[in-house]
Design a protein around this motif. Sequence first.
Motif, PDB file in Angstrom:
ATOM      1  N   VAL A  49       2.950  15.521   3.048  1.00  0.00           N
ATOM      2  CA  VAL A  49       2.261  15.040   1.845  1.00  0.00           C
ATOM      3  C   VAL A  49       1.127  14.116   2.270  1.00  0.00           C
ATOM      4  CG1 VAL A  49       2.489  13.681  -0.265  1.00  0.00           C
ATOM      5  CG2 VAL A  49       4.308  15.278   0.401  1.00  0.00           C
ATOM      6  N   ARG A  50      -0.111  14.532   1.952  1.00  0.00           N
ATOM      7  CA  ARG A  50      -1.302  13.782   2.367  1.00  0.00           C
ATOM      8  C   ARG A  50      -1.725  12.747   1.333  1.00  0.00           C
ATOM      9  NH1 ARG A  50      -1.521  14.690   7.700  1.00  0.00           N
ATOM     10  NH2 ARG A  50      -1.445  16.919   8.186  1.00  0.00           N
ATOM     11  N   TYR A  51      -1.476  13.030   0.069  1.00  0.00           N
ATOM     12  CA  TYR A  51      -1.930  12.143  -1.007  1.00  0.00           C
ATOM     13  C   TYR A  51      -0.882  12.082  -2.107  1.00  0.00           C
ATOM     14  CZ  TYR A  51      -6.369  13.364   1.203  1.00  0.00           C
ATOM     15  OH  TYR A  51      -7.371  13.593   2.114  1.00  0.00           O
ATOM     16  N   VAL A  52      -0.768  10.913  -2.710  1.00  0.00           N
ATOM     17  CA  VAL A  52       0.014  10.746  -3.938  1.00  0.00           C
ATOM     18  C   VAL A  52      -0.997  10.561  -5.060  1.00  0.00           C
ATOM     19  CG1 VAL A  52       1.658   9.303  -5.188  1.00  0.00           C
ATOM     20  CG2 VAL A  52       1.979   9.725  -2.725  1.00  0.00           C
ATOM     21  N   LEU A  53      -1.068  11.539  -5.965  1.00  0.00           N
ATOM     22  CA  LEU A  53      -2.095  11.543  -7.008  1.00  0.00           C
ATOM     23  C   LEU A  53      -1.441  11.291  -8.369  1.00  0.00           C
ATOM     24  CD1 LEU A  53      -4.191  14.647  -5.841  1.00  0.00           C
ATOM     25  CD2 LEU A  53      -4.409  12.243  -5.138  1.00  0.00           C
ATOM     26  N   LEU A  54      -1.965  10.301  -9.090  1.00  0.00           N
ATOM     27  CA  LEU A  54      -1.393   9.939 -10.387  1.00  0.00           C
ATOM     28  C   LEU A  54      -2.302  10.435 -11.506  1.00  0.00           C
ATOM     29  CD1 LEU A  54      -0.330   6.278  -9.505  1.00  0.00           C
ATOM     30  CD2 LEU A  54       1.051   8.375  -9.372  1.00  0.00           C
ATOM     31  N   THR A  55      -1.677  11.043 -12.535  1.00  0.00           N
ATOM     32  CA  THR A  55      -2.470  11.476 -13.698  1.00  0.00           C
ATOM     33  C   THR A  55      -2.784  10.296 -14.610  1.00  0.00           C
ATOM     34  OG1 THR A  55      -0.503  11.982 -15.032  1.00  0.00           O
ATOM     35  CG2 THR A  55      -1.427  13.784 -13.683  1.00  0.00           C
ATOM     36  N   HIS A  56      -1.892   9.311 -14.638  1.00  0.00           N
ATOM     37  CA  HIS A  56      -2.108   8.074 -15.391  1.00  0.00           C
ATOM     38  C   HIS A  56      -1.013   7.104 -14.989  1.00  0.00           C
ATOM     39  CE1 HIS A  56       0.754  10.200 -17.949  1.00  0.00           C
ATOM     40  NE2 HIS A  56       0.874   9.196 -18.797  1.00  0.00           N
ATOM     41  N   ALA A  57      -1.020   5.914 -15.589  1.00  0.00           N
ATOM     42  CA  ALA A  57      -0.126   4.859 -15.078  1.00  0.00           C
ATOM     43  C   ALA A  57       0.929   4.428 -16.081  1.00  0.00           C
ATOM     44  CB  ALA A  57      -0.944   3.657 -14.602  1.00  0.00           C
ATOM     45  N   HIS A  58       1.304   5.301 -17.023  1.00  0.00           N
ATOM     46  CA  HIS A  58       2.488   4.971 -17.829  1.00  0.00           C
ATOM     47  C   HIS A  58       3.709   4.940 -16.925  1.00  0.00           C
ATOM     48  CE1 HIS A  58       0.498   6.191 -21.876  1.00  0.00           C
ATOM     49  NE2 HIS A  58       0.379   4.900 -21.631  1.00  0.00           N
ATOM     50  N   VAL A  59       4.667   4.105 -17.313  1.00  0.00           N
ATOM     51  CA  VAL A  59       5.726   3.747 -16.371  1.00  0.00           C
ATOM     52  C   VAL A  59       6.528   4.957 -15.893  1.00  0.00           C
ATOM     53  CG1 VAL A  59       7.467   3.188 -18.140  1.00  0.00           C
ATOM     54  CG2 VAL A  59       7.517   2.016 -15.919  1.00  0.00           C
ATOM     55  N   ASP A  60       6.715   5.956 -16.777  1.00  0.00           N
ATOM     56  CA  ASP A  60       7.528   7.109 -16.368  1.00  0.00           C
ATOM     57  C   ASP A  60       6.880   7.902 -15.235  1.00  0.00           C
ATOM     58  OD1 ASP A  60       5.731   7.524 -18.533  1.00  0.00           O
ATOM     59  OD2 ASP A  60       6.616   9.470 -19.001  1.00  0.00           O
ATOM     60  N   HIS A  61       5.575   7.729 -15.067  1.00  0.00           N
ATOM     61  CA  HIS A  61       4.848   8.501 -14.051  1.00  0.00           C
ATOM     62  C   HIS A  61       4.682   7.755 -12.725  1.00  0.00           C
ATOM     63  CE1 HIS A  61       3.539  11.737 -16.897  1.00  0.00           C
ATOM     64  NE2 HIS A  61       3.963  10.789 -17.726  1.00  0.00           N
ATOM     65  N   ILE A  62       5.173   6.526 -12.661  1.00  0.00           N
ATOM     66  CA  ILE A  62       4.911   5.732 -11.450  1.00  0.00           C
ATOM     67  C   ILE A  62       6.145   5.054 -10.848  1.00  0.00           C
ATOM     68  CG2 ILE A  62       2.490   5.305 -12.069  1.00  0.00           C
ATOM     69  CD1 ILE A  62       3.288   2.521 -13.036  1.00  0.00           C
ATOM     70  N   THR A  63       7.326   5.266 -11.447  1.00  0.00           N
ATOM     71  CA  THR A  63       8.502   4.558 -10.915  1.00  0.00           C
ATOM     72  C   THR A  63       8.888   5.020  -9.520  1.00  0.00           C
ATOM     73  OG1 THR A  63       9.880   6.110 -12.149  1.00  0.00           O
ATOM     74  CG2 THR A  63       9.556   3.920 -13.126  1.00  0.00           C
ATOM     75  N   GLY A  64       8.390   6.180  -9.080  1.00  0.00           N
ATOM     76  CA  GLY A  64       8.735   6.664  -7.750  1.00  0.00           C
ATOM     77  C   GLY A  64       7.633   6.482  -6.724  1.00  0.00           C
ATOM     78  N   VAL A  65       6.573   5.763  -7.110  1.00  0.00           N
ATOM     79  CA  VAL A  65       5.433   5.618  -6.193  1.00  0.00           C
ATOM     80  C   VAL A  65       5.852   4.890  -4.908  1.00  0.00           C
ATOM     81  CG1 VAL A  65       3.193   4.497  -5.857  1.00  0.00           C
ATOM     82  CG2 VAL A  65       3.639   5.783  -7.952  1.00  0.00           C
ATOM     83  N   ALA A  66       6.647   3.847  -5.042  1.00  0.00           N
ATOM     84  CA  ALA A  66       7.046   3.078  -3.851  1.00  0.00           C
ATOM     85  C   ALA A  66       7.808   3.970  -2.872  1.00  0.00           C
ATOM     86  CB  ALA A  66       7.892   1.871  -4.255  1.00  0.00           C
ATOM     87  N   LEU A  67       8.775   4.723  -3.411  1.00  0.00           N
ATOM     88  CA  LEU A  67       9.571   5.598  -2.544  1.00  0.00           C
ATOM     89  C   LEU A  67       8.684   6.686  -1.917  1.00  0.00           C
ATOM     90  CD1 LEU A  67      13.073   6.990  -3.374  1.00  0.00           C
ATOM     91  CD2 LEU A  67      11.346   8.463  -2.348  1.00  0.00           C
ATOM     92  N   ALA A  68       7.830   7.278  -2.745  1.00  0.00           N
ATOM     93  CA  ALA A  68       6.972   8.362  -2.244  1.00  0.00           C
ATOM     94  C   ALA A  68       6.041   7.853  -1.163  1.00  0.00           C
ATOM     95  CB  ALA A  68       6.169   8.961  -3.395  1.00  0.00           C
ATOM     96  N   LYS A  69       5.461   6.694  -1.421  1.00  0.00           N
ATOM     97  CA  LYS A  69       4.480   6.170  -0.470  1.00  0.00           C
ATOM     98  C   LYS A  69       5.141   5.823   0.859  1.00  0.00           C
ATOM     99  CE  LYS A  69       0.758   2.891   0.109  1.00  0.00           C
ATOM    100  NZ  LYS A  69      -0.137   1.890  -0.490  1.00  0.00           N
TER     101      LYS A  69
END
Length: 231
Positions: A49-69
């Motif tokens: 995985v080269r990039y983590v791309l977010l469509t927007h920043a509502h909480v349901d779409h970002i709770t896994g960013v820390a783990l993914a990153k």
Amino acid sequence: MILEVRAVAPFYKNGFVVGCERTRDAIMIDPGDEADQLVDAARQYSLTVRYVLLTHAHVDHITGVALAKSACQAPVYLHKDDLPFYDRAVQQGQMFGLVVEQPPPVDKFYDGSPILFGDYEVHIHHTPGHCPGGVCLEIRAVGEGGRGEGEGRKGREGTHLFVGDTLFAGSIGRTDLPGGNYDVLMRSITEVLIPLGEDAIVHPGHGPDTTIGRERKTNPFVAEYLASKHG
Ligand SMILES: [Zn+2]
Ligand SMILES: [Zn+2]
């Protein structure tokens, strides 16, 4: 194209891994509570995985960013107009009675240039209305050129649109949250998404896939808006 989708409680928000079958480069889209499953899916297909791309920043779409990153060591991209939401992830969680940890800082704001992974390119379209910094990610094979009907490139990979909460199968994103605006949303759908082509496959942030053609013809919200505009 390798495409894996996962969704788990409580939001049943779709998270995606999209990979190049040749080079095994990949992107992850909107990692939420299902992020561990997305990381597993990437491993299963030997994807990097080269990039983590977010469509927007509502909480349901970002709770896994820390783990993914941390699992992927990949930079996180967001539209700058959604940074205020991203920065308030903890408070957004509280609105749902959830304990949410603040995700790691965004690494890059979308700047209009395409993002490449393997034989694919991602074009970023700003589609506000559900929230100010909403984007749709248009993914197609490098060199497939363009928009439109897909004639003449049958048998090849089509266009895939990851639209976040802008458009759903038979519905549209809500506009009653802070920064939401119905007219802006409908313009994003009718002036940005629909011109991307009837055959484009739409992957919403919640629920099943659809196509631009199907939504243009049968989505009641789109029909109502177009009717009101034309009089
Ligand atoms: Zn949303
Ligand atoms: Zn959502």
